[in-house]
Design a protein around this motif. Sequence first.
Motif, PDB file in Angstrom:
ATOM      1  N   SER A  34      -1.387   2.283  10.556  1.00  0.00           N
ATOM      2  CA  SER A  34      -2.542   2.273   9.654  1.00  0.00           C
ATOM      3  C   SER A  34      -2.510   3.468   8.709  1.00  0.00           C
ATOM      4  N   GLU A  35      -2.148   4.630   9.257  1.00  0.00           N
ATOM      5  CA  GLU A  35      -2.065   5.829   8.415  1.00  0.00           C
ATOM      6  C   GLU A  35      -0.973   5.674   7.362  1.00  0.00           C
ATOM      7  N   ALA A  36       0.122   5.033   7.736  1.00  0.00           N
ATOM      8  CA  ALA A  36       1.215   4.816   6.790  1.00  0.00           C
ATOM      9  C   ALA A  36       0.783   3.896   5.655  1.00  0.00           C
ATOM     10  N   LEU A  37       0.101   2.811   5.990  1.00  0.00           N
ATOM     11  CA  LEU A  37      -0.347   1.868   4.961  1.00  0.00           C
ATOM     12  C   LEU A  37      -1.371   2.514   4.047  1.00  0.00           C
ATOM     13  N   ASP A  38      -2.256   3.342   4.609  1.00  0.00           N
ATOM     14  CA  ASP A  38      -3.230   4.055   3.775  1.00  0.00           C
ATOM     15  C   ASP A  38      -2.534   5.027   2.830  1.00  0.00           C
ATOM     16  N   ALA A  39      -1.439   5.640   3.296  1.00  0.00           N
ATOM     17  CA  ALA A  39      -0.731   6.619   2.479  1.00  0.00           C
ATOM     18  C   ALA A  39      -0.052   5.984   1.276  1.00  0.00           C
ATOM     19  N   LEU A  40       0.213   4.677   1.355  1.00  0.00           N
ATOM     20  CA  LEU A  40       0.894   3.991   0.258  1.00  0.00           C
ATOM     21  C   LEU A  40      -0.059   3.499  -0.823  1.00  0.00           C
ATOM     22  N   VAL A  41      -1.359   3.676  -0.617  1.00  0.00           N
ATOM     23  CA  VAL A  41      -2.332   3.297  -1.646  1.00  0.00           C
ATOM     24  C   VAL A  41      -2.156   4.238  -2.831  1.00  0.00           C
ATOM     25  N   PRO A  42      -1.940   3.724  -4.070  1.00  0.00           N
ATOM     26  CA  PRO A  42      -1.737   4.594  -5.236  1.00  0.00           C
ATOM     27  C   PRO A  42      -2.887   5.579  -5.410  1.00  0.00           C
ATOM     28  N   ASP A  43      -2.538   6.860  -5.576  1.00  0.00           N
ATOM     29  CA  ASP A  43      -3.568   7.889  -5.732  1.00  0.00           C
ATOM     30  C   ASP A  43      -3.307   8.799  -6.922  1.00  0.00           C
ATOM     31  N   GLY A  44      -2.399   8.392  -7.788  1.00  0.00           N
ATOM     32  CA  GLY A  44      -2.081   9.192  -8.962  1.00  0.00           C
ATOM     33  C   GLY A  44      -0.981  10.203  -8.724  1.00  0.00           C
ATOM     34  N   ALA A  45      -0.594  10.426  -7.465  1.00  0.00           N
ATOM     35  CA  ALA A  45       0.481  11.358  -7.163  1.00  0.00           C
ATOM     36  C   ALA A  45       1.832  10.678  -7.366  1.00  0.00           C
ATOM     37  N   GLU A  46       2.890  11.470  -7.310  1.00  0.00           N
ATOM     38  CA  GLU A  46       4.233  10.907  -7.419  1.00  0.00           C
ATOM     39  C   GLU A  46       4.436   9.881  -6.312  1.00  0.00           C
ATOM     40  N   TYR A  48       6.095   7.498  -3.414  1.00  0.00           N
ATOM     41  CA  TYR A  48       7.135   7.727  -2.418  1.00  0.00           C
ATOM     42  C   TYR A  48       8.396   6.988  -2.836  1.00  0.00           C
ATOM     43  N   ARG A  49       9.544   7.647  -2.648  1.00  0.00           N
ATOM     44  CA  ARG A  49      10.807   7.020  -3.008  1.00  0.00           C
ATOM     45  C   ARG A  49      11.405   6.255  -1.835  1.00  0.00           C
ATOM     46  N   VAL A  50      11.097   6.702  -0.602  1.00  0.00           N
ATOM     47  CA  VAL A  50      11.644   6.068   0.596  1.00  0.00           C
ATOM     48  C   VAL A  50      10.627   6.219   1.723  1.00  0.00           C
ATOM     49  N   VAL A  51      10.558   5.191   2.585  1.00  0.00           N
ATOM     50  CA  VAL A  51       9.761   5.259   3.814  1.00  0.00           C
ATOM     51  C   VAL A  51      10.716   5.251   4.993  1.00  0.00           C
ATOM     52  N   LEU A  52      10.606   6.258   5.867  1.00  0.00           N
ATOM     53  CA  LEU A  52      11.352   6.285   7.132  1.00  0.00           C
ATOM     54  C   LEU A  52      10.403   5.779   8.213  1.00  0.00           C
ATOM     55  N   LEU A  53      10.701   4.621   8.770  1.00  0.00           N
ATOM     56  CA  LEU A  53       9.747   3.916   9.627  1.00  0.00           C
ATOM     57  C   LEU A  53      10.250   3.762  11.050  1.00  0.00           C
ATOM     58  N   CYS A  66       6.338  -2.903   8.373  1.00  0.00           N
ATOM     59  CA  CYS A  66       7.346  -3.170   7.341  1.00  0.00           C
ATOM     60  C   CYS A  66       6.958  -4.380   6.504  1.00  0.00           C
ATOM     61  N   SER A  67       6.522  -5.436   7.174  1.00  0.00           N
ATOM     62  CA  SER A  67       6.128  -6.646   6.465  1.00  0.00           C
ATOM     63  C   SER A  67       4.962  -6.384   5.519  1.00  0.00           C
ATOM     64  N   ARG A  68       3.993  -5.591   5.967  1.00  0.00           N
ATOM     65  CA  ARG A  68       2.841  -5.274   5.127  1.00  0.00           C
ATOM     66  C   ARG A  68       3.234  -4.386   3.955  1.00  0.00           C
ATOM     67  N   ILE A  69       4.146  -3.451   4.202  1.00  0.00           N
ATOM     68  CA  ILE A  69       4.635  -2.607   3.110  1.00  0.00           C
ATOM     69  C   ILE A  69       5.325  -3.469   2.068  1.00  0.00           C
TER      70      ILE A  69
END
Length: 251
Positions: A34-46, A48-53, A66-69
């Motif tokens: 859940s924390e990972a999916l929340d972190a991927l919500v666009p917030d104006g910051a650069e 992420y180039r890669v997710v290590l899951l 992974c499927s949700r991402i």
Amino acid sequence: MRLLLVEDDDHVAAALVAVLGRHGFQVRHARSGSEALDALVPDGAEPYRVVLLDLGLPDRDGFEVCSRIRDRSGVPVIMVTARADTRSRIHGLNLGADDYVTKPYDMGELLARIHAVARRSGTPAAPAGRPAAEPAAPDSGPADPLAARGVDIDRERRRVTVEGREVPLTRKEFDLLALLAQHPGVVYRREQIFSEVWRSGWEGNGRTLEVHVASLRAKLALPTLVETVRGVGYRLVVEPPADTPRTESGR
């Protein structure tokens, strides 16, 4: 380059964050799906180039994450997990993971795979604190290492020459060579090769890959260029053998 690390073990995460930081990466650590999916919500910051899951998360299975991402983003995903069985690898790649690395892993190989998937997704970002280089041609790959073997790969025109001699390759043979040439010396797992070249799972297709590798070696007349790493996959060897003369004209 900004990375998202999804790992519930704080000790493992702390060690990995420290190493990645020393290599110029900016890492955010998420301890749950859940924390990972929340972190991927666009917030104006650069972005992420890669997710290590990691797959063993406390709130939901990593495959679901992974499927949700993949449903919401094209960010490359590398599954980093202790699940080494073939079925899990195939399932992860079929869900949209760009690579699958099993623990324990070599840190140098993990870094190479991070750069590889980031480069395939777009122009690579410069590490923190370093100026960005001039934009490179997409998927151009490193050219100099192969010069030691007299090999030149023209990805735009899909042509390969060895010592100036053009070598006719099939589509899959060219794609296989181009993939291995993205990071000479790095071992590509059979599962990853099938996912990227054949867009299918590895299971039951071993003979197909062996035939294509054998054909590639014969056509290039460089039998030691593509090395078999027993039980794992294949890698490109750019150092010419010291005591083995080059085979001429494919004979």
